[in-house]
Structure formats: C-alpha cells, structure tokens
Design an enzyme around this catalytic site. Structure first.
Site, PDB file in Angstrom:
ATOM      1  N   THR A   1       0.839  -1.211   0.000  1.00 31.28           N
ATOM      2  CA  THR A   1       0.000   0.000   0.000  1.00 31.28           C
ATOM      3  C   THR A   1       0.873   1.261   0.000  1.00 31.28           C
ATOM      4  O   THR A   1       0.468   2.278  -0.562  1.00 31.28           O
ATOM      5  CB  THR A   1      -0.974   0.042   1.195  1.00 31.28           C
TER       6      THR A   1
ATOM      7  N   MET B   1      10.769  -6.317   4.617  1.00 31.21           N
ATOM      8  CA  MET B   1      10.918  -6.983   5.906  1.00 31.21           C
ATOM      9  C   MET B   1      12.224  -7.769   6.023  1.00 31.21           C
ATOM     10  O   MET B   1      12.232  -8.938   6.389  1.00 31.21           O
ATOM     11  CB  MET B   1       9.719  -7.908   6.150  1.00 31.21           C
TER      12      MET B   1
ATOM     13  N   ILE C   1      16.299  -6.977   7.403  1.00 26.15           N
ATOM     14  CA  ILE C   1      17.246  -5.979   7.913  1.00 26.15           C
ATOM     15  C   ILE C   1      18.507  -6.011   7.058  1.00 26.15           C
ATOM     16  O   ILE C   1      19.044  -7.088   6.759  1.00 26.15           O
ATOM     17  CB  ILE C   1      17.542  -6.228   9.410  1.00 26.15           C
ATOM     18  N   LEU C   2      18.959  -4.841   6.628  1.00 21.27           N
ATOM     19  CA  LEU C   2      20.113  -4.756   5.728  1.00 21.27           C
ATOM     20  C   LEU C   2      21.388  -4.490   6.536  1.00 21.27           C
ATOM     21  O   LEU C   2      21.371  -3.740   7.507  1.00 21.27           O
ATOM     22  CB  LEU C   2      19.866  -3.641   4.709  1.00 21.27           C
TER      23      LEU C   2
ATOM     24  N   ASN D   1      13.326   4.793   4.784  1.00 23.36           N
ATOM     25  CA  ASN D   1      12.386   3.747   5.221  1.00 23.36           C
ATOM     26  C   ASN D   1      11.199   4.395   5.896  1.00 23.36           C
ATOM     27  O   ASN D   1      11.340   5.428   6.549  1.00 23.36           O
ATOM     28  CB  ASN D   1      13.108   2.833   6.233  1.00 23.36           C
TER      29      ASN D   1
ATOM     30  N   HIS E   1       8.459   3.720   8.838  1.00 27.42           N
ATOM     31  CA  HIS E   1       8.232   2.855   9.998  1.00 27.42           C
ATOM     32  C   HIS E   1       6.928   3.289  10.679  1.00 27.42           C
ATOM     33  O   HIS E   1       6.709   4.485  10.875  1.00 27.42           O
ATOM     34  CB  HIS E   1       9.411   2.961  10.987  1.00 27.42           C
TER      35      HIS E   1
ATOM     36  N   GLU F   1      23.201   1.502   9.647  1.00 26.82           N
ATOM     37  CA  GLU F   1      23.434   0.125  10.115  1.00 26.82           C
ATOM     38  C   GLU F   1      22.617  -0.229  11.364  1.00 26.82           C
ATOM     39  O   GLU F   1      22.507  -1.395  11.719  1.00 26.82           O
ATOM     40  CB  GLU F   1      24.938  -0.106  10.346  1.00 26.82           C
TER      41      GLU F   1
ATOM     42  N   GLU G   1      -3.292   5.412   6.670  1.00 25.76           N
ATOM     43  CA  GLU G   1      -4.089   6.437   5.970  1.00 25.76           C
ATOM     44  C   GLU G   1      -3.688   7.846   6.364  1.00 25.76           C
ATOM     45  O   GLU G   1      -3.558   8.719   5.511  1.00 25.76           O
ATOM     46  CB  GLU G   1      -5.580   6.257   6.292  1.00 25.76           C
TER      47      GLU G   1
HETATM   48  C1  GAR Z   1       3.715  -0.604   6.707  1.00 29.80           C
HETATM   49  O1  GAR Z   1       2.910  -0.307   7.805  1.00 29.80           O
HETATM   50  C2  GAR Z   1       5.151  -0.223   6.974  1.00 29.80           C
HETATM   51  O2  GAR Z   1       5.281   0.954   7.708  1.00 29.80           O
HETATM   52  C3  GAR Z   1       5.599  -1.394   7.798  1.00 29.80           C
HETATM   53  O3  GAR Z   1       5.020  -2.520   7.158  1.00 29.80           O
HETATM   54  C4  GAR Z   1       3.809  -2.125   6.511  1.00 29.80           C
HETATM   55  C5  GAR Z   1       3.875  -2.521   5.058  1.00 29.80           C
HETATM   56  O4  GAR Z   1       2.653  -2.304   4.407  1.00 29.80           O
HETATM   57  N1  GAR Z   1       7.036  -1.471   7.837  1.00 29.80           N
HETATM   58  C6  GAR Z   1       7.711  -1.879   8.912  1.00 29.80           C
HETATM   59  O5  GAR Z   1       7.192  -2.284   9.921  1.00 29.80           O
HETATM   60  C7  GAR Z   1       9.225  -1.810   8.762  1.00 29.80           C
HETATM   61  N2  GAR Z   1       9.851  -1.899  10.044  1.00 29.80           N
HETATM   62  P1  GAR Z   1       2.545  -2.155   2.829  1.00 29.80           P
HETATM   63  O6  GAR Z   1       3.239  -3.378   2.212  1.00 29.80           O
HETATM   64  O7  GAR Z   1       1.060  -2.173   2.571  1.00 29.80           O
HETATM   65  O8  GAR Z   1       3.188  -0.865   2.433  1.00 29.80           O
END
Ligand code: GAR
Length: 202
Positions: free
Chosen positions: A17, A95, A97-98, A112, A114, A152, A182
C-alpha cells in the site's frame, strides 16, 4: 538520473500500500523530482509486485532462500540497483534488515517508513502489526509514522519526517495499523521521497 529526475527503486515484501501511495503521488505530481524505475521484492507472492506490473514498473524478485546467505542476497540486490542506475532506495514494507555493508554502499540514499513515532516501538522485532500490538499494550494515546534514513542500526538513521496519529478506545492492531497508514504513512512517505529527490536533482 533520467531527464533530471532521480531514479527510485522501491523495496517491498508484502501488500504494497505504501508503494501504491508512491505511484499515486507520482501520478498526481506530489513526486515530481523522481520517478519509480524499479520495484524489488524478496517475496515472489507479494501483491506489491502486481501493483508495480499494473503500472508498467519493472520488477525484480530476489529470494534469500536461493542465496548462500545474507551477503549474497544483498549483493544481488546491490547489483540489480546498480544495473538500473538507481539514485534513491525507498524501503516500503521491506521486511529484511540490511547489513552495514549494504547501508554504507548507498549512504544517505536509503529511506524507510516505519509505523510508529521513532524512538518508540522500533528496532529489531518491531515490524508490521507487531508495532501496533506493542503500542496498544503500552497504552499510548498517540502513535504515528516516521520516515528516516537507513543506516546500520535498525530504525536508527536520521529522522526526515514524522506524523502523529491518535489511538482511539476500542482500537485493534489492525484498525490502528490502517489509521496510521491512511493518516500518516501514505502522506509522509511520498512527501519525504519528493524532498530527498529534489535534493538529489538540484
Ligand atoms: C507498513 O505499515 C510499513 O510501515 C511497515 O510494514 C507495513 C507494510 O505495508 N514497515 C515496517 O514495519 C518496517 N519496520 P505495505 O506493504 O502495505 O506498504
């Protein structure tokens, strides 16, 4: 760089999304200093790949299980990004970690999103719904989202943008996740992407 626009790669693992928000922002002109050139997924069944294909964006799938380990996995991603002349890497629900090797290769060129107000509910183990579960069990009344540079330290890079979102009585992790997306993620991720692209192209 193509026609004075930064070439963007979006790294995804799931529904995408946030990728969709970036695609929509490119179409509406919110993102005008960059262009999504490539979507890279570490999951071949990610719906994000369909979103990319529906919008004519090139995709690449790189699976860790087909690599000897993290370093080969990351090297394949690095090679793909270089072959495509990528200027900015956007992690949008990626998902994995680099390592420091990866983040140093693209220093200040990885951002990124978060789903919390960093430094709350972040770092290793805090991803996706788990972040909202942790926020609800702590009982916070305000949460939100953060866009930050990637270094890192997981979720430890410099903060670029944040937006707060109210937690309401009766929220479930799913309801809260949706509200944070949203009201915060889908707004600040495109805005921050444009901000960084504008800096790259100026
Ligand atoms: C999102 O809420 C993003 O912020 C989170 O995963 C979801 C992915 O949704 N990311 C993390 O938690 C990274 N640490 P999406 O595939 O619908 O964008």
């Amino acid at each position: 760089m193509t026609e004075n626009k930064a070439d963007i790669a979006v790294l995804v693992s799931g529904g995408g999304t946030n990728l969709q928000a970036l695609i929509d922002a490119q179409k509406s002109g919110i993102i005008k200093s960059g262009r999504i050139k490539l979507v890279v997924s570490n999951n071949s069944s990610a719906y994000a790949l369909t979103r990319a294909e529906n919008n004519g964006i090139k995709t690449a799938v790189i699976l860790k299980k087909e690599c000897s380990g993290q370093s080969e996995f990351e090297q394949k991603i690095i090679d793909t990004l270089r072959e495509n002349g990528i200027d900015l890497i956007v992690l949008a629900g990626f998902m994995s970690i680099l390592s420091e090797n990866f983040t140093n290769t693209f220093k200040d060129r990885i951002i990124n999103v978060h789903p919390s107000l960093i430094p709350s509910f972040c770092g290793e183990g805090f991803y996706g719904l788990r972040v909202h579960e942790a926020a609800l069990s702590k009982g916070v009344k305000v949460t939100g989202a953060t866009v930050h540079f990637v270094n890192e330290i997981p979720d430890g890079g410099k903060i670029i943008m944040q937006k707060a979102v109210e937690v309401l009585d009766g929220d479930t992790p799913e309801i809260l996740q949706r509200r944070v997306m949203e009201q915060a993620e889908w707004k600040i991720l495109p805005a921050a992407t444009e901000l960084i692209c504008a800096g790259i192209t100026e």
